[in-house]
Design a protein around this motif. Sequence first.
Motif, mmCIF file in Angstrom:
data_model
loop_
_atom_site.group_PDB
_atom_site.id
_atom_site.type_symbol
_atom_site.label_atom_id
_atom_site.label_comp_id
_atom_site.label_asym_id
_atom_site.label_seq_id
_atom_site.Cartn_x
_atom_site.Cartn_y
_atom_site.Cartn_z
ATOM 1 N N GLU A 1 0.816 -1.216 0.000
ATOM 2 C CA GLU A 1 0.000 0.000 0.000
ATOM 3 C C GLU A 1 0.849 1.265 0.000
ATOM 4 N N LEU A 2 2.138 1.141 0.330
ATOM 5 C CA LEU A 2 2.990 2.317 0.505
ATOM 6 C C LEU A 2 4.033 2.387 -0.597
ATOM 7 N N GLU A 3 4.216 3.586 -1.126
ATOM 8 C CA GLU A 3 5.201 3.774 -2.197
ATOM 9 C C GLU A 3 6.622 3.763 -1.674
ATOM 10 N N GLY A 4 6.809 4.331 -0.490
ATOM 11 C CA GLY A 4 8.156 4.475 0.056
ATOM 12 C C GLY A 4 8.613 5.918 -0.035
ATOM 13 N N THR A 5 9.717 6.196 0.597
ATOM 14 C CA THR A 5 10.297 7.536 0.589
ATOM 15 C C THR A 5 11.685 7.481 -0.033
ATOM 16 N N TYR B 1 -5.109 -6.225 -17.567
ATOM 17 C CA TYR B 1 -5.743 -5.253 -18.459
ATOM 18 C C TYR B 1 -5.631 -3.838 -17.882
ATOM 19 N N SER B 2 -5.890 -3.731 -16.610
ATOM 20 C CA SER B 2 -5.878 -2.422 -15.960
ATOM 21 C C SER B 2 -4.500 -1.772 -16.011
ATOM 22 N N SER C 1 1.753 4.619 -16.806
ATOM 23 C CA SER C 1 2.789 5.428 -17.468
ATOM 24 C C SER C 1 4.184 4.854 -17.243
ATOM 25 N N VAL C 2 4.283 3.819 -16.399
ATOM 26 C CA VAL C 2 5.570 3.196 -16.083
ATOM 27 C C VAL C 2 5.810 2.046 -17.057
ATOM 28 N N ASN D 1 -0.858 -0.632 -9.566
ATOM 29 C CA ASN D 1 -1.989 0.180 -10.020
ATOM 30 C C ASN D 1 -2.226 1.395 -9.137
ATOM 31 N N ARG D 2 -1.346 1.634 -8.173
ATOM 32 C CA ARG D 2 -1.549 2.744 -7.238
ATOM 33 C C ARG D 2 -0.873 4.033 -7.703
ATOM 34 N N GLY D 3 -0.236 4.002 -8.853
ATOM 35 C CA GLY D 3 0.377 5.226 -9.367
ATOM 36 C C GLY D 3 1.720 5.556 -8.755
ATOM 37 N N PHE D 4 2.420 4.550 -8.233
ATOM 38 C CA PHE D 4 3.747 4.792 -7.673
ATOM 39 C C PHE D 4 4.707 5.221 -8.788
ATOM 40 N N SER D 5 5.789 5.883 -8.402
ATOM 41 C CA SER D 5 6.795 6.314 -9.382
ATOM 42 C C SER D 5 7.486 5.091 -9.989
ATOM 43 N N LYS D 6 8.163 5.320 -11.111
ATOM 44 C CA LYS D 6 8.883 4.244 -11.792
ATOM 45 C C LYS D 6 9.880 3.572 -10.850
#
Length: 852
Positions: free
Chosen positions: A188-192, A267-268, A273-274, A234-239
């Motif tokens: 659930e977390l992208e990270g820092t 499919y989703s 964009s990554v 699918n959460r939109g995290f950075s590359k």
Amino acid sequence: MVTKLQRFETLVLEGNLEGLKDFLRNESPQDLHNYSAKSLSIYKRIHRTVPWNDGRIYKFLPNEFFPEETSFACNTALVATTASDKLANTLRSTFDIAAFDYEFIESLKPAALQSFGSAILEGGRYGYLDLVRKMMKSELCAKPKTDDYIYAWISRSGLERNMSDELLKTWIDANGDFLAEDIWRFFELEGTAESSLTSYDRGNQFWSDLFVEFCHRGLLPRQRVLKSSLEALNRGFSKYHSEWFSRLHEKLSPTAEERMTLLNEYYSLLSSSVASTVILSLNSLSIIAEQKLLEEEKFLRSVAPVFFNRDKKTIQLAMKLFTKISATNLEFAKKASFLAIDGLQHEATDLQEQILSFIQKFGKPNDEALSAKLDTYKAYLSPLVSNKFAEILGHGNKPEVVHTEGEKAYVYAQQPSPAWPLGHKSQIIPISSIEEFSAKALYCMEHPESILEFERVIDALATLPDLSTVDFASKCKPIHARAKKILKSNSVNLSSILSFFLLHWIESTEVVLVESKDSMDIYSGLTILKLANVLRLIQRQVYLRPLSSACFEGGWIDAESFLERYRHWQQAGEVISGSDFAIAMARIPPDERSKIIDSSKLTEVHHRLFERSLHSFADSPETLVDACAQTLSSPSDKRAVWNMRNFFSPRAPESLDMVRLAAWTFPTLRECIHSFGIDDSINVIRETDPRFRLLYTYFEMLVESGAPLEKSALDLMLIGLLASEPELTSYSKDALILAIQENRFNPLHLGSILRNFLHGNRAKPKRLAASLKEVSRVSYQHTDAVIQLLGNAFFGENDYLNREISAVLELLLELLTESKRKFDFPEARKYLAEIPLTGKTAKLSKQILKDF
């Protein structure tokens, strides 16, 4: 009579831990918070710092000494009495909160510690996870619900590779709640920047190995891990952060049946964009397609965004899948042909050719809708695929290119613009009111990188008598308050320097400058001396504009303004300081300095300095103004910024505001300032450098109308064209476009520099081709200038040529085809004829030599 609070303070300061424990045991849990403020006060006293502003520059007072016992007792008191939310705002990352009497705290069980875990992990103090877990088991604090708790787990798992079954079982028994609950929050977390799964696993693959191991042992449900990894994507995290979840998914090696259950997730992900996410999805869908399980209509609806992706590989994979399915499904092929047209917006010639070949093979002949859509993409096409495009539309061969009138070859102007620099720069409008001064002073304190406003504020301070009236005292309160706050930090930058002098000005106190030539660089050093001189004059109610106040943007001064100020200083009978005179000389262009010499209005000493600044001399400089005159008399590529100690040992600026200050203080030393940026900026060719924002000003200087482009400037421009940072690349492209428009760009010089890059380990041919392609699209002259640049880059030995050079040759072939220009560069033709590489590079070389 000694109060309880005084007794408490004495016990802590004496480091009497046993006495402190007895004292606190006798207090009720409700009363413990009465000692919170005192605990915090003692802690701050132990860890206090001294403000920078004590009337002197570069001076810090030593901290009061406290023994280790006092620190330990203070920590214990702090944890026992302070609410955890206040604790989090107080503790420093360097403070060892674990250094307290744990057994005593455990027996005391202060109610305020229930949220201790969340507080102590806040702000990246993840090393305290073991302490928090220990306190959770002792029921001293509740399990944190914060993101920092999960980041602490990521950073400090407590696990090791290849643990024995016995050790792993012991760990699981102690941390069963983590596997049951906490580990799922990883998804659930992208990270820092400091803590993420990507950074922790870099080169080690530790957490991903653990997930595979846990799934293999049945400790985690495999299907849930597979699905969770796709949900994370699918959460939109950075590359940077999302690629870890892609690697985990593939590391689990899902079967075709497992992938089939995740079809909707794949499919989703096609709209991501990554690139790595889209590639994962397409590869998975390809495996499913082999099993004849792909829902082709749904796939077509979902895959449309892929053809707008900037990563070529994603579109190529989609086309590969299209080809595979179309072989047995002609109805699908017709729809796919129409969809694939959107991929023609990508500039890669081989991709455009792949798409057009697919359309030519599978597209419906005479389809009006397909032809109409194809026609809208005509402007995107490379000249190299124009024949195939024309064949699809039934137009036969590619039509002749017709150039408009006025399309002439690019010609480099050998002489620089006679109007440089003053004819290309706007004049600076001085501040004229108290209200404007107050607003701009506050702005500069918050934005030290704004050198233009900094110059205007100093100029106003020196020249506006109204600023010293009683009426202004009430208006400078915000400046006074902000200056005091800024000076609590120990950093030396333009904001703190300005705040320091404004505070002394408001308080009418004398500035004492400490002789500290080792730590004072030339940029801040000259500025401090200039401000000190301004302050001394206005405290004597003398208002004279400094000789070195900038008249034009960029820091320039014209002869007329300098002579007018010089006359005012002579009339006032004031001594001109060496620092003010040195900055002024460094801001006056050579032509303007000649005018000043011809005026005969200077004293003999000053007249001689200006003459020496135009004619080289060998004497060793003894003063700052001597050093200034000597370096200004040198050829432009030999000029060096001097420092405060030994005059010609330059040091590069170390912050964004100081880079801009250097550029404005020494505008006549452009080559030297540019050279400072080369070593740092060359690192951004290979990878993103967190210091790249410091480089902005170096590249901003390139985008100046009329400015000469010498060796260091061209080096910097080329680095920008190859850089991984799009902002820096944009500056270089704009600078090159402007230089070509003004005929200031020398293709021969930049071509020689480019040749070394193409043969070095920092070559980035694909980036170079992409940058130069944008430049070439501006006009026919820009196209011709880029061809000349590449024609002058291929010469000499061609060993060790980067294998990706085909990208540059492909661009060259495109430009030659489009412009119908001959490739009349004998050295380059010889070079291309002898290229040792094979494959695409050799093919392109032969085609260039054959057709042009």
